[in-house]
Design a protein around this motif. Sequence first.
Motif, PDB file in Angstrom:
ATOM      1  N   LYS A 173      57.642  29.007  31.199  1.00 17.96           N
ATOM      2  CA  LYS A 173      58.665  29.162  32.236  1.00 17.96           C
ATOM      3  C   LYS A 173      58.256  28.459  33.533  1.00 17.96           C
ATOM      4  O   LYS A 173      58.485  28.955  34.640  1.00 17.96           O
ATOM      5  CB  LYS A 173      58.952  30.641  32.483  1.00 17.96           C
ATOM      6  CG  LYS A 173      59.542  31.344  31.270  1.00 17.96           C
ATOM      7  CD  LYS A 173      59.858  32.799  31.544  1.00 17.96           C
ATOM      8  CE  LYS A 173      60.475  33.460  30.304  1.00 17.96           C
ATOM      9  NZ  LYS A 173      60.771  34.895  30.518  1.00 17.96           N
ATOM     10  N   GLY A 174      57.642  27.301  33.378  1.00 14.97           N
ATOM     11  CA  GLY A 174      57.296  26.484  34.530  1.00 14.97           C
ATOM     12  C   GLY A 174      55.961  26.783  35.171  1.00 14.97           C
ATOM     13  O   GLY A 174      55.563  26.096  36.118  1.00 14.97           O
ATOM     14  N   TYR A 175      55.237  27.775  34.657  1.00 19.61           N
ATOM     15  CA  TYR A 175      53.958  28.136  35.251  1.00 19.61           C
ATOM     16  C   TYR A 175      52.813  27.821  34.285  1.00 19.61           C
ATOM     17  O   TYR A 175      52.911  28.077  33.083  1.00 19.61           O
ATOM     18  CB  TYR A 175      53.937  29.621  35.628  1.00 19.61           C
ATOM     19  CG  TYR A 175      54.838  29.933  36.792  1.00 19.61           C
ATOM     20  CD1 TYR A 175      54.371  29.846  38.101  1.00 19.61           C
ATOM     21  CD2 TYR A 175      56.175  30.277  36.581  1.00 19.61           C
ATOM     22  CE1 TYR A 175      55.212  30.114  39.182  1.00 19.61           C
ATOM     23  CE2 TYR A 175      57.026  30.542  37.656  1.00 19.61           C
ATOM     24  CZ  TYR A 175      56.533  30.465  38.956  1.00 19.61           C
ATOM     25  OH  TYR A 175      57.364  30.713  40.010  1.00 19.61           O
ATOM     26  N   PRO A 176      51.701  27.275  34.810  1.00 16.34           N
ATOM     27  CA  PRO A 176      50.576  26.882  33.955  1.00 16.34           C
ATOM     28  C   PRO A 176      49.953  28.067  33.216  1.00 16.34           C
ATOM     29  O   PRO A 176      49.755  29.137  33.806  1.00 16.34           O
ATOM     30  CB  PRO A 176      49.580  26.270  34.942  1.00 16.34           C
ATOM     31  CG  PRO A 176      50.402  25.858  36.122  1.00 16.34           C
ATOM     32  CD  PRO A 176      51.483  26.889  36.225  1.00 16.34           C
ATOM     33  N   LEU A 177      49.667  27.845  31.926  1.00 13.15           N
ATOM     34  CA  LEU A 177      48.968  28.844  31.116  1.00 13.15           C
ATOM     35  C   LEU A 177      47.512  28.457  30.909  1.00 13.15           C
ATOM     36  O   LEU A 177      46.606  29.222  31.215  1.00 13.15           O
ATOM     37  CB  LEU A 177      49.653  28.998  29.760  1.00 13.15           C
ATOM     38  CG  LEU A 177      51.007  29.687  29.701  1.00 13.15           C
ATOM     39  CD1 LEU A 177      51.535  29.669  28.274  1.00 13.15           C
ATOM     40  CD2 LEU A 177      50.913  31.111  30.216  1.00 13.15           C
ATOM     41  N   VAL A 178      47.309  27.256  30.347  1.00 15.10           N
ATOM     42  CA  VAL A 178      45.942  26.826  30.044  1.00 15.10           C
ATOM     43  C   VAL A 178      45.882  25.303  29.992  1.00 15.10           C
ATOM     44  O   VAL A 178      46.787  24.645  29.486  1.00 15.10           O
ATOM     45  CB  VAL A 178      45.456  27.441  28.709  1.00 15.10           C
ATOM     46  CG1 VAL A 178      46.337  27.002  27.535  1.00 15.10           C
ATOM     47  CG2 VAL A 178      43.991  27.097  28.435  1.00 15.10           C
ATOM     48  N   MET A 179      44.795  24.753  30.532  1.00 14.37           N
ATOM     49  CA  MET A 179      44.516  23.323  30.432  1.00 14.37           C
ATOM     50  C   MET A 179      43.653  23.074  29.202  1.00 14.37           C
ATOM     51  O   MET A 179      42.853  23.920  28.812  1.00 14.37           O
ATOM     52  CB  MET A 179      43.747  22.833  31.667  1.00 14.37           C
ATOM     53  CG  MET A 179      44.436  23.054  32.983  1.00 14.37           C
ATOM     54  SD  MET A 179      43.368  22.491  34.368  1.00 14.37           S
ATOM     55  CE  MET A 179      42.088  23.774  34.356  1.00 14.37           C
ATOM     56  N   ILE A 191      43.962  27.542  37.429  1.00 11.25           N
ATOM     57  CA  ILE A 191      44.423  27.419  36.046  1.00 11.25           C
ATOM     58  C   ILE A 191      43.247  27.566  35.088  1.00 11.25           C
ATOM     59  O   ILE A 191      42.204  26.918  35.259  1.00 11.25           O
ATOM     60  CB  ILE A 191      45.098  26.056  35.805  1.00 11.25           C
ATOM     61  CG1 ILE A 191      46.157  25.771  36.874  1.00 11.25           C
ATOM     62  CG2 ILE A 191      45.734  26.016  34.419  1.00 11.25           C
ATOM     63  CD1 ILE A 191      46.714  24.360  36.807  1.00 11.25           C
ATOM     64  N   SER A 192      43.402  28.409  34.063  1.00 12.35           N
ATOM     65  CA  SER A 192      42.369  28.540  33.040  1.00 12.35           C
ATOM     66  C   SER A 192      42.253  27.241  32.244  1.00 12.35           C
ATOM     67  O   SER A 192      43.238  26.512  32.083  1.00 12.35           O
ATOM     68  CB  SER A 192      42.705  29.687  32.094  1.00 12.35           C
ATOM     69  OG  SER A 192      42.746  30.914  32.791  1.00 12.35           O
ATOM     70  N   GLY A 193      41.051  26.969  31.740  1.00 10.61           N
ATOM     71  CA  GLY A 193      40.866  25.713  31.018  1.00 10.61           C
ATOM     72  C   GLY A 193      39.981  25.854  29.793  1.00 10.61           C
ATOM     73  O   GLY A 193      39.096  26.708  29.749  1.00 10.61           O
ATOM     74  N   THR A 230      37.262  30.798  34.702  1.00  6.66           N
ATOM     75  CA  THR A 230      37.911  30.940  33.393  1.00  6.66           C
ATOM     76  C   THR A 230      38.047  29.556  32.751  1.00  6.66           C
ATOM     77  O   THR A 230      39.132  29.087  32.410  1.00  6.66           O
ATOM     78  CB  THR A 230      39.291  31.605  33.533  1.00  6.66           C
ATOM     79  OG1 THR A 230      40.078  30.853  34.476  1.00  6.66           O
ATOM     80  CG2 THR A 230      39.174  33.038  33.955  1.00  6.66           C
ATOM     81  N   VAL A 231      36.906  28.907  32.622  1.00  5.61           N
ATOM     82  CA  VAL A 231      36.803  27.590  31.986  1.00  5.61           C
ATOM     83  C   VAL A 231      35.775  27.694  30.874  1.00  5.61           C
ATOM     84  O   VAL A 231      34.619  28.055  31.136  1.00  5.61           O
ATOM     85  CB  VAL A 231      36.391  26.499  32.991  1.00  5.61           C
ATOM     86  CG1 VAL A 231      36.222  25.155  32.277  1.00  5.61           C
ATOM     87  CG2 VAL A 231      37.425  26.375  34.098  1.00  5.61           C
ATOM     88  N   THR A 232      36.201  27.431  29.646  1.00  5.35           N
ATOM     89  CA  THR A 232      35.323  27.603  28.491  1.00  5.35           C
ATOM     90  C   THR A 232      35.270  26.337  27.645  1.00  5.35           C
ATOM     91  O   THR A 232      36.129  25.461  27.734  1.00  5.35           O
ATOM     92  CB  THR A 232      35.823  28.760  27.596  1.00  5.35           C
ATOM     93  OG1 THR A 232      37.135  28.449  27.119  1.00  5.35           O
ATOM     94  CG2 THR A 232      35.860  30.074  28.365  1.00  5.35           C
TER      95      THR A 232
END
Length: 383
Positions: free
Chosen positions: A320-326, A349-351, A368-370
């Motif tokens: 819905k237009g908002y970032p979930l995950v890179m 943004i989580s990645g 929140t980058v894994t």
Amino acid sequence: MKNKPFHRLNEAPVLKDLKRKIAILTGPRQVGKTWLAKKIMTHYKNPLYLNYDSFKDKKIIHEQSWFESSDLIVFDEIHKMDQWKNYIKGIFDTRPAHRNILVTGSARLYKTNQSGDSLAGRCFSHTLLPFSIFELSQLNKPVSFSKLFNRGGFPEPLIISKNENETERWREQYIFSLIREDVPDFKNIQHYQKMKTLLYLLRESVGSPLSIHSLCQSLQLDHKTVSKYIAILEDLFIVFQVPAFSKHISRSLSKARKIYFYDFAFVESSKRGQRLENLVALHLLKYCAYMYETKPSTAPSLYYLRTKDQKEVDFLLTKKGYPLVMIEVKTKETAFSKSLIYFHDKYGISGKQIGLNVKRSQQIKGKTVTSEDLKSFLLSLNA
């Protein structure tokens, strides 16, 4: 030992939708639509398969001379019939309660199904795309990732072809037969050779922001013509585009797009990083399409991230237009991408950084980058 059943992701949703409406199954040529249609037929007592390219079947279609007991009728290539949508509408609206209708086809059916027509409110559409790692994991003799990477996800080169030579022959004939045979169904094209050249230029551009201006210079064609040719290649399920995400990220480029191929093995094997990125792009597209067609309220959309000073992350899933995950793709296990960290720190943004043969997942402390094994990540895209 009894063989375990094999299913494509689309099978269960199509079976469910057939109980309520016309199910329309589209996708690239030779991706397995007929195989899936006949697999779906095994769930019925008196199914009937009719191909409009068959003289005998065409006669049955025009005369509507099937048995009253037919509980599923599959119409393949019916879009080649004049006024086919009105025909299917009439069949559906006057059918007995026990009869279901499945319509299958590729490029032209997909194109005509996008516009408003007499089937509105009467059908659900499904798009069958090349094999995913999840689907291949269900085979009695699972196909290796290496074979998938080298041959692509279409059934014939991946499963049927006996060697690489047969695979390459299939690929050469497949793409250019589409241009010769299917392009005239869309628009009058005068520069077939230049469209072939365009394919090779696009192959070199996989994973990079697309420059229509550069393509125009190389092909000696105007912007409108080149854009039209790319649109036709999209309609033929040869290429697809991933747009840049711009909402909430003021420095992001808003118009540049990246190009990918449905047959990712068309990307030269020497361009290992580009082919791998294309493979991941197709898996993400397949996942987004499946979710949109089955669970639209929760379906993600596919983008990539890029700033004017060229900080870039390969993919971004949004809702819905908002970032979930890179998602950043690497050919091997490496240090975390600086761009991945930049977008995380600046926009929260989580990645995920996915690479081949990552032995142990890691997370940057306080972020929140894994990191994750690429194959494990793709295997999880089973909706």
